[in-house]
Design a protein around this motif. Structure first.
Motif, PDB file in Angstrom:
ATOM      1  N   ARG A  41       0.825  -1.209   0.000  1.00 26.23           N
ATOM      2  CA  ARG A  41       0.000   0.000   0.000  1.00 26.23           C
ATOM      3  C   ARG A  41       0.860   1.260   0.000  1.00 26.23           C
ATOM      4  O   ARG A  41       0.573   2.230  -0.703  1.00 26.23           O
ATOM      5  N   ASP A  42       1.908   1.257   0.826  1.00 27.71           N
ATOM      6  CA  ASP A  42       2.772   2.429   0.931  1.00 27.71           C
ATOM      7  C   ASP A  42       3.793   2.510  -0.192  1.00 27.71           C
ATOM      8  O   ASP A  42       4.689   3.348  -0.162  1.00 27.71           O
ATOM      9  N   THR A  49       5.034  -5.008  -6.435  1.00 25.62           N
ATOM     10  CA  THR A  49       4.371  -6.302  -6.621  1.00 25.62           C
ATOM     11  C   THR A  49       4.677  -7.211  -5.436  1.00 25.62           C
ATOM     12  O   THR A  49       5.670  -7.020  -4.730  1.00 25.62           O
ATOM     13  N   LEU A  50       3.818  -8.200  -5.255  1.00 28.52           N
ATOM     14  CA  LEU A  50       4.055  -9.198  -4.211  1.00 28.52           C
ATOM     15  C   LEU A  50       5.354  -9.940  -4.498  1.00 28.52           C
ATOM     16  O   LEU A  50       6.124 -10.238  -3.587  1.00 28.52           O
ATOM     17  N   GLU A  85      -5.496 -10.233  -6.602  1.00 30.13           N
ATOM     18  CA  GLU A  85      -4.687  -9.563  -7.621  1.00 30.13           C
ATOM     19  C   GLU A  85      -5.277  -8.194  -7.951  1.00 30.13           C
ATOM     20  O   GLU A  85      -4.545  -7.231  -8.180  1.00 30.13           O
ATOM     21  N   ASN A  86      -6.612  -8.088  -7.951  1.00 28.26           N
ATOM     22  CA  ASN A  86      -7.264  -6.799  -8.246  1.00 28.26           C
ATOM     23  C   ASN A  86      -6.951  -5.755  -7.180  1.00 28.26           C
ATOM     24  O   ASN A  86      -6.701  -4.595  -7.502  1.00 28.26           O
ATOM     25  N   GLN A  87      -6.999  -6.159  -5.916  1.00 25.34           N
ATOM     26  CA  GLN A  87      -6.752  -5.230  -4.813  1.00 25.34           C
ATOM     27  C   GLN A  87      -5.266  -5.091  -4.481  1.00 25.34           C
ATOM     28  O   GLN A  87      -4.885  -4.184  -3.747  1.00 25.34           O
ATOM     29  N   LYS A  88      -4.453  -6.030  -4.962  1.00 22.56           N
ATOM     30  CA  LYS A  88      -3.016  -6.073  -4.652  1.00 22.56           C
ATOM     31  C   LYS A  88      -2.807  -6.145  -3.133  1.00 22.56           C
ATOM     32  O   LYS A  88      -2.005  -5.415  -2.548  1.00 22.56           O
ATOM     33  N   GLN A  89      -3.566  -7.076  -2.503  1.00 21.22           N
ATOM     34  CA  GLN A  89      -3.439  -7.268  -1.070  1.00 21.22           C
ATOM     35  C   GLN A  89      -4.019  -8.620  -0.675  1.00 21.22           C
ATOM     36  O   GLN A  89      -4.770  -9.224  -1.427  1.00 21.22           O
TER      37      GLN A  89
END
Length: 66
Positions: free
Chosen positions: A20-21, A26-27, A54-58
């Motif tokens: 987020r920060d 990417t993961l 994957e859409n939220q990247k979390q």
């Protein structure tokens, strides 16, 4: 942070915060920076009720992956 935490709740929080920060984009880049395989982290957290969005990247609790 020198290493990724082992506690599932703290791991989810740490990974989501770093993404987020925008410390990592990417993961995969985050995991490789801490010498971990992305699949290993996903599998570990899935056992504790968190799945990768994957859409939220979390990581999100199972059932909240919208």
């Amino acid at each position: 942070m020198e290493y990724l935490p082992k506690d599932p709740a703290i791991l989810v929080s740490s990974v989501n915060m770093l993404l987020r920060d925008e410390e990592f984009d990417t993961l995969e880049s985050l995991c490789y920076a801490f010498n971990r395989e992305p699949g290993e982290v996903k599998e570990y957290l899935l056992k504790y009720g968190f799945e990768w969005s994957e859409n939220q990247k979390q990581f999100r609790p199972k059932g909240y992956n919208q």
